[in-house]
Design a protein around this motif. Sequence first.
Motif: not given
Length: 217
Positions: A7-11, A27-28, A150-154, A173-175
């Motif tokens: 999951h994404p974090d609170d920030a 959007l992701v 930053v790379e965000m993937t769903q 995922d956040l990389a």
Amino acid sequence: MNTIRHHPDDAMLLAHASGHMEAGTSLVLASHLELCEHCRERRRELDALGGLVLDALEPAAMSDDALARTLARIEAGTPPAPARRFAPPPLPPGVEWPAALAHCSATRWRWIAPGMRWSRVTVPESPRANVFLLRMGAGRYLSPHGHRGVEMTQVLYGRFHDGRALFGPGDFDLADGEIRHQPAVQEGSECICLTAVDGRLCFEGVMARLFGVLAEV
């Protein structure tokens, strides 16, 4: 039963709720929220907390003409563009595109390498946002790569393991610049992901560098 484990974090949830997130990454994250009750509930909690903080603040004085000036700005503003119908490339039977993509457009599936295709997603409010769909066959993998940004993937369909963890349908995922990984699709099914890149992917190898260029177009 909820099988979403990443999951994404609170920030990130706070940034999304406050509108302080770049359009592509927003959007992701919105696509993840559609599938994840855990994150929707956490965002509601954070929204409520933010409301309590606002209630505790001292009221700020406003000028007498504040309302009139605000209404004038609204009337002078550019009317929103009509909603666009999302016409995406085809998905496997039983899989649906996130509703968050409804106002976007996407190209057909484009060949990258055997068993690998991608599609460019255009976000109307931010045409330069780097958003794309990646579709890879079972057993296929990307070359090792790092990130300048930053790379965000769903994950929309299937599963992949990148050396850190296993990601399945609904996982987020956040990389960032500290992560170097090699996503590999698990046997038994292809994998389809929605990805937004704020910065640049740094691939190794000729074919990998070619994909890196394509992902920035």
